[in-house]
Design a protein around this motif. Sequence first.
Motif, PDB file in Angstrom:
ATOM      1  N   LEU A   1       8.447  -2.800 -10.151  1.00 18.30           N
ATOM      2  CA  LEU A   1       7.933  -3.117 -11.493  1.00 18.30           C
ATOM      3  C   LEU A   1       7.437  -4.555 -11.544  1.00 18.30           C
ATOM      4  O   LEU A   1       6.465  -4.877 -12.228  1.00 18.30           O
ATOM      5  CB  LEU A   1       9.014  -2.925 -12.563  1.00 18.30           C
ATOM      6  CG  LEU A   1       9.496  -1.509 -12.865  1.00 18.30           C
ATOM      7  CD1 LEU A   1      10.289  -1.495 -14.170  1.00 18.30           C
ATOM      8  CD2 LEU A   1       8.343  -0.521 -12.969  1.00 18.30           C
ATOM      9  N   MET A   2       8.111  -5.431 -10.795  1.00 16.65           N
ATOM     10  CA  MET A   2       7.737  -6.846 -10.783  1.00 16.65           C
ATOM     11  C   MET A   2       6.414  -7.083 -10.057  1.00 16.65           C
ATOM     12  O   MET A   2       5.783  -8.118 -10.239  1.00 16.65           O
ATOM     13  CB  MET A   2       8.841  -7.674 -10.116  1.00 16.65           C
ATOM     14  CG  MET A   2      10.131  -7.740 -10.921  1.00 16.65           C
ATOM     15  SD  MET A   2      11.364  -8.727 -10.026  1.00 16.65           S
ATOM     16  CE  MET A   2      12.877  -8.059 -10.675  1.00 16.65           C
ATOM     17  N   MET A   3       6.002  -6.102  -9.239  1.00 16.54           N
ATOM     18  CA  MET A   3       4.734  -6.231  -8.505  1.00 16.54           C
ATOM     19  C   MET A   3       3.558  -6.442  -9.447  1.00 16.54           C
ATOM     20  O   MET A   3       2.534  -6.998  -9.037  1.00 16.54           O
ATOM     21  CB  MET A   3       4.448  -4.960  -7.699  1.00 16.54           C
ATOM     22  CG  MET A   3       5.120  -4.919  -6.346  1.00 16.54           C
ATOM     23  SD  MET A   3       4.774  -3.368  -5.499  1.00 16.54           S
ATOM     24  CE  MET A   3       3.116  -3.664  -4.913  1.00 16.54           C
TER      25      MET A   3
ATOM     26  N   ASP B   1      14.417  -8.549 -14.829  1.00 19.48           N
ATOM     27  CA  ASP B   1      15.075  -9.829 -14.564  1.00 19.48           C
ATOM     28  C   ASP B   1      14.041 -10.830 -14.058  1.00 19.48           C
ATOM     29  O   ASP B   1      13.809 -10.956 -12.853  1.00 19.48           O
ATOM     30  CB  ASP B   1      16.200  -9.627 -13.539  1.00 19.48           C
ATOM     31  CG  ASP B   1      16.985 -10.890 -13.260  1.00 19.48           C
ATOM     32  OD1 ASP B   1      17.948 -10.823 -12.474  1.00 19.48           O
ATOM     33  OD2 ASP B   1      16.628 -11.960 -13.808  1.00 19.48           O
ATOM     34  N   TRP B   2      13.425 -11.560 -14.970  1.00 16.93           N
ATOM     35  CA  TRP B   2      12.359 -12.480 -14.585  1.00 16.93           C
ATOM     36  C   TRP B   2      12.869 -13.663 -13.771  1.00 16.93           C
ATOM     37  O   TRP B   2      12.105 -14.272 -13.009  1.00 16.93           O
ATOM     38  CB  TRP B   2      11.578 -12.956 -15.809  1.00 16.93           C
ATOM     39  CG  TRP B   2      10.778 -11.836 -16.397  1.00 16.93           C
ATOM     40  CD1 TRP B   2      10.965 -11.234 -17.605  1.00 16.93           C
ATOM     41  CD2 TRP B   2       9.698 -11.114 -15.770  1.00 16.93           C
ATOM     42  NE1 TRP B   2      10.069 -10.200 -17.779  1.00 16.93           N
ATOM     43  CE2 TRP B   2       9.282 -10.106 -16.661  1.00 16.93           C
ATOM     44  CE3 TRP B   2       9.035 -11.229 -14.539  1.00 16.93           C
ATOM     45  CZ2 TRP B   2       8.234  -9.222 -16.374  1.00 16.93           C
ATOM     46  CZ3 TRP B   2       7.998 -10.348 -14.255  1.00 16.93           C
ATOM     47  CH2 TRP B   2       7.603  -9.359 -15.157  1.00 16.93           C
ATOM     48  N   GLU B   3      14.174 -13.940 -13.933  1.00 16.03           N
ATOM     49  CA  GLU B   3      14.743 -15.030 -13.142  1.00 16.03           C
ATOM     50  C   GLU B   3      14.673 -14.667 -11.664  1.00 16.03           C
ATOM     51  O   GLU B   3      14.292 -15.482 -10.813  1.00 16.03           O
ATOM     52  CB  GLU B   3      16.195 -15.256 -13.549  1.00 16.03           C
ATOM     53  CG  GLU B   3      16.670 -16.679 -13.314  1.00 16.03           C
ATOM     54  CD  GLU B   3      18.113 -16.865 -13.746  1.00 16.03           C
ATOM     55  OE1 GLU B   3      18.419 -16.541 -14.908  1.00 16.03           O
ATOM     56  OE2 GLU B   3      18.917 -17.302 -12.906  1.00 16.03           O
ATOM     57  N   GLU B   4      14.993 -13.402 -11.354  1.00 21.01           N
ATOM     58  CA  GLU B   4      14.897 -12.940  -9.972  1.00 21.01           C
ATOM     59  C   GLU B   4      13.449 -13.031  -9.489  1.00 21.01           C
ATOM     60  O   GLU B   4      13.164 -13.526  -8.402  1.00 21.01           O
ATOM     61  CB  GLU B   4      15.399 -11.498  -9.845  1.00 21.01           C
ATOM     62  CG  GLU B   4      15.241 -10.937  -8.413  1.00 21.01           C
ATOM     63  CD  GLU B   4      15.654  -9.478  -8.281  1.00 21.01           C
ATOM     64  OE1 GLU B   4      16.535  -9.038  -9.055  1.00 21.01           O
ATOM     65  OE2 GLU B   4      15.085  -8.786  -7.409  1.00 21.01           O
TER      66      GLU B   4
ATOM     67  N   ASN C   1      12.806 -18.111  -2.658  1.00 21.56           N
ATOM     68  CA  ASN C   1      14.235 -17.896  -2.447  1.00 21.56           C
ATOM     69  C   ASN C   1      14.632 -16.429  -2.430  1.00 21.56           C
ATOM     70  O   ASN C   1      15.786 -16.101  -2.682  1.00 21.56           O
ATOM     71  CB  ASN C   1      15.033 -18.622  -3.539  1.00 21.56           C
ATOM     72  CG  ASN C   1      14.759 -20.103  -3.508  1.00 21.56           C
ATOM     73  OD1 ASN C   1      14.674 -20.696  -2.443  1.00 21.56           O
ATOM     74  ND2 ASN C   1      14.573 -20.700  -4.682  1.00 21.56           N
ATOM     75  N   GLY C   2      13.679 -15.545  -2.134  1.00 16.92           N
ATOM     76  CA  GLY C   2      14.016 -14.127  -2.010  1.00 16.92           C
ATOM     77  C   GLY C   2      14.769 -13.876  -0.716  1.00 16.92           C
ATOM     78  O   GLY C   2      14.887 -14.764   0.127  1.00 16.92           O
TER      79      GLY C   2
END
Lengths: 320, 178
Positions: free
Chosen positions: A198-200, A266-269, A277-278
Motif C-alpha cells: 500500500l505504501m508503494m 504507518d507513515w512513520e515506517e 533505515n528499512g
Amino acid sequence: MSDSKNISLEDRFQEKIDNNIQIEPKDWMPEGYRKTLIRQISQHAHSEIVGMLPEGNWISRAPSLRRKMGLLAKVQDEAGHGLYLYGAAETLGADRASLIDDLHSGKAKYSSIFNYPTLTWADIGAIGWLVDGAAIMNQVPLCSCSYGPYARAMVRVCKEESFHQRQGFEIMMALCNGSPEQKELAQDALNRWWWPSLMMFGPNDSESKHSAQSMKWKIKRFSNDELRQRFVDMSVPQAKILGITIPDADLKWNEETKQHDYGKIDWEEFWNVVKGNGPCNKQRLKTRNKAHDQGKWVREAATAYAEKRRQRNANRAKTA
Amino acid sequence: MSNVKWPLFEVFIRSKLAHVHAGSLHAADLDMAMTNARDVYTRRNEGVSIWVIPSDQIFAWNFDGETILAERVYEHPQITRKSEEQKEAEQWEVFFRTKQGLSHKHVGSISMNTASKVIAEAIQIYGDSLKITNVWVVPSAKINASDPAESESFYDPAEDKLFRHATFYDLPDEVKHM
C-alpha cells in the motif's frame, strides 16, 4: 523580448499537453519538466534493477523447475525493464553511467518496497501478486503520459508485466490449496507484504509535494490515493479466492462509496524506510555495488574484444 | 565509479512490413549491440529482423517549419554534434515519426551526399502522402542488420520459452483478467 518568447513557448508546451499531444525528445520543454522526468524515469529504472535482488534471492531455491524458470524469466524481464527506462531517460540528455553512479552512491532513490526481505518462498508469490499488481496499477496509466519515450517504454513493460502477476498468483494458489503449513506460509507472506505494498503508492495526496505539477504536466495521471484505493478494491476479492486474510481489521466494504474502507498506514515506517533505515536498504546497496565491481572484468573484456575486432577489421581494410 | 562508456545504439525491429524503433542500448561494439538487441527487445519473438544503428550516426530534424538543418538525434553527452561533410553520394535509410506518440518507422532509401539533402528529398517524396513530425536519416552502410540466413538459430532460443507468456500460468476464471 526573450522573456515573452519563453512565456509563449511555455504556453504552447502546456497547450500540447492539455490537448493530449505527446512531447518527443526534440520538442521544446521547460527545464523543470526535463529534470522531473529524468528523476522520475531513472528512479523507476533503479527500482527495476534493485527489484531483481529480493526475487533473485530465491532462484536457487525455487521448489520446482517450473517455478525456477518462471522466476528466472521474471527477473530477466526486470533487468530489461530497467534498460528500457534508462534508455528513455537518455533521450532527455541523461547519461546512463551517471545515473548508475547515483544509484550506487546512495544518492538516487528507488521504490522503498524493495528494501524488505524475502524470508520464504511464499514471499515470491506475494511479490508477484501484490507488488507487481501495485506496479501494474501505477504503470498502465503511464502508458498515456505526456512524454513519448516514457509512455512507449511503459507499453512495452505492461505487456510483459501481466505474466509477472499471474506467476505470483499461481504460486499463492498452489500454496493456499496445499498443506496447512503451505497455507500458513502464504498467510504469513501476505501479513508482511500487504502494508508495504500500500505504501508503494506514496504518501497521501495532501502530503505529496510534487503531485500537482506532475499532474498538470501529465507525467502523473492519477493521484496516489486514487491508485491505492483501486489496488485495495482489486486485491480484496483476490485474497478471498486464495482463502487468506488481509491483515487489516478496519478493512470493510462501504456500500455508499462502493469501495473498501481500509485502516491507517504507518507513515512513520514509510518515511523511515525511505530515509534508509528499512530492513534491507544497506544490504541492497552493498549487493548492487558488489555486483557492479565484480562484473568489471566482463565490461573490460567486452571492451578489449571490441577493440581487437576493430583493429582486425581496420587491418583487413588496409590489405584489401 | 562507472568507468566504461560504451557507445549508444538505436534498435529497430521489423515484425511485419517495416522496421520500427524499439529503443536504445549501450554495447561495446555494433556486433555485441546486435546480440544484446535480440536478448532485450525480442525475448518473446517480437520480430523477424533487427537493425542496430549507432545513435551518433543518425541525423534528425524536427518538423517546425524552419530551414532543414540535420541535427543529432538526442541532446546527449555521448552524441557529439557532427557537421555535415560534402562527400560522394551514398544510400541513406529514412525513418519518419508520423504522429507524436508513435515510434519512428522506416519508409525507404534515398541517395544523396548530405543528411540535410536526404531529409529535404524525403519530405519532397513522402510529405504529401504522409504526415511527418520528425525525420531520422542514416547512411545505409552504418546499419547492422540481423542476417536473415541465420534467423532460425538467432531467434530459436525464444521459441520454446513459453514460461515467458501470461497464458502459461493457470489461474481460476474469476481472475482471468489478470
